[in-house]
Every structure is written in structure tokens, then in C-alpha cells.
Design an enzyme around this catalytic site. Structure first.
Site, PDB file in Angstrom:
ATOM      1  N   ASP A 190       0.821  -1.221   0.000  1.00 60.98           N
ATOM      2  CA  ASP A 190       0.000   0.000   0.000  1.00 60.98           C
ATOM      3  C   ASP A 190       0.851   1.265   0.000  1.00 60.98           C
ATOM      4  OD1 ASP A 190       0.798  -0.646   2.697  1.00 60.98           O
ATOM      5  OD2 ASP A 190      -0.707   0.747   3.462  1.00 60.98           O
ATOM      6  N   GLU A 196       0.034  -1.160   5.570  1.00 57.33           N
ATOM      7  CA  GLU A 196       1.076  -0.790   6.538  1.00 57.33           C
ATOM      8  C   GLU A 196       0.944   0.673   6.942  1.00 57.33           C
ATOM      9  OE1 GLU A 196       4.896   0.801   8.003  1.00 57.33           O
ATOM     10  OE2 GLU A 196       3.850   1.391   6.177  1.00 57.33           O
TER      11      GLU A 196
HETATM   12 ZN   LIG Z   1       6.762   2.038   4.260  1.00 57.45          ZN
END
Ligand SMILES: [Zn+2]
Length: 357
Positions: free
Chosen positions: A75, A129
Site C-alpha cells: 500500500d 502498513e
Molecule cells: Zn513504508
């Protein structure tokens, strides 16, 4: 849609970086990129591939003595007029160029081009994340399939500009509270002002001298800072409560429990409430695979000062470090970019490490 991750793209980590940037994957919208990555990995005969949500895991089973993990999140933070990618001279610009499509490109390139590595390798491409940690793909895998994470050593390809950043600091947020008694400000002597009482908290923060700690040659600088302050009822009321929110960044020689004890010591006499806490991670550079890795990189490691997912591995007893081609100072910036030379150097270093058998 045809998968843009073709064989021609996979063999060149620079082209692969651009192609990955051009698959939009803002947190919570990683299905397409995970589909593309999973599809590619499933076609590689020496890898066995599994998926959990939008996290894809592929691993070799060659019977080597040791297993290493190469991991990267799929992401990015939200787009900021930096999509799709552009190239200016030897720089690739675009959302996620540094954090961390270029790192993901290295892992995916190796997965596609290293049939016979010196270690068994687990490749992990994970979701979310950049947002709340309960949605983090590594966290979800550690709950659902902890065996996917088992290894002797892990490398997270987060941006470090080609240096090894080992371990990471822990972080803790604490509300330090003062209490008083409300009164009309015209008759203030009847009250006790909680905001005035907070002056002592700020004084202790001003007087605080943070530690610098060196572990395995890595220097960690701690910090204790006020990050927010809340108090006040109305323009004519003596306030009865004030909270100073404090963030401690602590070196990994302290556990969370010890860090909390330290905060209690600093703010002795005040009411405390912990709102967030995450442990640090020791550098763990004495593991055999870590030493071989450092030899391949050929440079001294430095300490990671932020909190990263390496501590998720450390919590499982697996030494882990950060090493990636992106510049961490450019992460999340509008003009985020990565140097083509750093991608090529990173690919060469990882090949040197993993192919040496
Ligand atoms: Zn990162």
C-alpha cells in the site's frame, strides 16, 4: 485487464518499480495489486504461494539450513498529484516510489529470477502498513498464519537509501493529567487551576535529558516530547482538568514495561494514562544470515529511529532489519522519487547475498 507484471517487466527491477507505481494501491484498495502479484507468483514453479486478504506469501522449500524473509508492503499513502509515475533523468517519481514500491520491486524481481538461492526464502507482500496497526497485513498474518513468518532472519525493504538500518526504537504515548477545582474566574480563590498545575509537567519535559544508547554498533537517540495539550472549560471558568500528551521514543534495550516505569519516574506525582505503546527491536546483527547480509552490503549499519514492522519479527524472536533503495526523507512527500542507481545497487547486493551458496 491483462496483468502488467509480465516476464519482461519482472527481469528488470527498474521497469518493475515503475509498473508497480502505476498500479494504484492506496491503503484499503490493494486488491488489484495483490491480484497481480499473486498471479505472477503462482506461475513460478519453485514457489508455493498463499494469500490472506490482500497479503500474498510465496516461499521456496529447498531444504536449506536457514530461511530468510524478504518483506514489503503493497500500500501507499493517498495520491497527491503524483500518479502515474514519471521519469526525469535517473529519477522515478510517483506515489510510493520510495515508500516502498521500489523495495517491493526488488523482492518480486528476486522471487522471479532466483530459483536456487543459498537460503530458503519467504517473500511477503502485505497490505495496509500505512494505516492503523490492527489492519496491518503482517499483524493479520501473525494472528492467522504465524508459521508464514517463521525464519532465521528478515529483511524489510523499507526506504533506507541503501544503508542497513537495524533494530528500531519503541514508542509510547501517555497522557499526563492534572486535576483542580472549577470556580468562577471572578472568585478564582475558590478554585484550583489545573492548567497552571501543568506548568510543572512542561518544566520536567524541558529539563529532561534523553539518553543515547549504542547497541551492536547502532546508536539510538531517545526522546520525550509533549505532542498535545488539552484543558479549559470556558472563558470565565477556572479549569479543573488539563492533560499533556507525551510521546516517548525509547531505545530497544528497554522493554515496554521498563519504558513505562521510566515515564512514571519522570512524572512522579502525576496521574498517567497510556494510550499507545509498541516495543522496540534489538538490532540482532549477530545472527549468521544477518552477518552474511552485512558482508554483501559492505557497509556499517545504523540505527532505525522510527518504529517499523521489524519489531513484529523481533517479537517472534526473529532478527530483522530495514534495507531498501528509497530515500526515507522522501516517503509520503508529494515529490516522492527513487534513484534508478539505488534500485540497481540494491538488486545487485541482494543477488550477491542470496545467490552465494
Ligand atoms: Zn513504508
Amino acid at each position: 485487464m491483462a496483468n502488467p507484471l509480465t516476464q519482461d517487466v519482472l527481469v528488470d527491477p527498474v521497469v518493475l518499480t515503475r509498473t508497480l507505481i502505476d498500479i494504484e494501491s492506496v491503503s484499503r484498495d490493494e486488491k488489484l495489486i495483490a491480484d497481480c502479484v499473486e498471479d505472477v507468483l503462482r506461475q513460478i514453479p519453485y514457489l508455493s504461494t498463499q494469500r490472506h486478504g490482500n497479503t500474498v506469501m510465496a516461499r521456496t522449500a529447498l531444504g536449506r539450513d536457514q530461511r530468510v524473509v524478504l518483506a514489503g508492503h503493497l500500500d501507499t499513502v493517498p495520491l497527491n498529484e503524483n500518479f502515474p509515475s514519471t521519469v526525469v533523468d535517473d529519477l522515478i517519481y510517483g506515489c510510493g516510489a520510495s515508500d516502498m514500491k521500489s523495495g517491493v520491486a526488488l523482492a518480486l524481481h528476486l522471487a522471479a529470477t532466483l530459483p536456487d538461492p543459498g537460503y530458503d526464502i519467504t517473500y511477503l507482500f502485505y497490505e495496509s502498513e500505512e494505516i492503523e496497526s490492527h489492519l496491518n497485513g503482517l499483524h493479520l498474518v501473525s494472528q492467522a498464519y504465524p508459521e508464514w513468518l517463521l525464519a532465521d532472519f528478515a529483511v524489510l525493504l523499507e526506504p533506507t537509501y541503501g544503508v542497513v538500518e537495524a533494530g528500531c526504537q519503541g514508542t509510547m504515548r501517555v497522557r499526563v493529567r492534572t486535576r483542580g477545582r472549577r470556580a468562577h474566574t471572578a472568585r478564582a480563590w475558590r478554585g484550583v487551576n489545573a492548567i497552571h498545575a501543568a506548568g510543572e509537567i512542561l518544566q520536567r519535559l524541558t529539563d529532561y535529558r534523553p539518553r543515547t544508547v549504542t547497541i551492536d554498533g547502532c546508536t539510538f537517540r531517545e526522546g520525550l516530547n509533549a505532542v498535545a495539550i488539552h484543558g479549559g472549560v470556558a472563558g470565565n471558568v477556572v479549569p479543573d482538568e488539563c492533560t499533556v500528551e507525551v510521546n516517548l521514543r525509547f531505545a530497544p534495550d528497554r522493554t515496554e514495561k521498563q519504558a513505562l516505569a521510566h515515564v512514571h519516574e519522570v512524572f512522579h506525582g502525576f496521574e498517567l494514562e497510556v494510550t499507545d505503546s509498541a516495543p522496540g527491536a534489538l538490532p540482532g546483527l549477530s545472527a549468521a544470515a544477518a552477518r552474511d547480509f552485512l558482508t554483501a552490503v559492505g557497509e556499517e549499519p545504523s540505527a532505525k529511529l522510527g518504529w517499523t514492522d521489524v519489531s513484529r519479527f523481533a517479537a517472534l524472536g526473529i532478527p530483522a532489519l530495514n534495507y531498501g533503495p528509497g530515500d526515507p526523507l522522501l516517503a509520503h512527500a508529494q515529490d516522492e522519487h527513487v534513484e534508478i542507481g539505488k534500485i540497481r545497487d540494491g538488486a545487485a547486493t541482494l543477488h550477491r547475498w542470496l545467490a552465494a551458496y
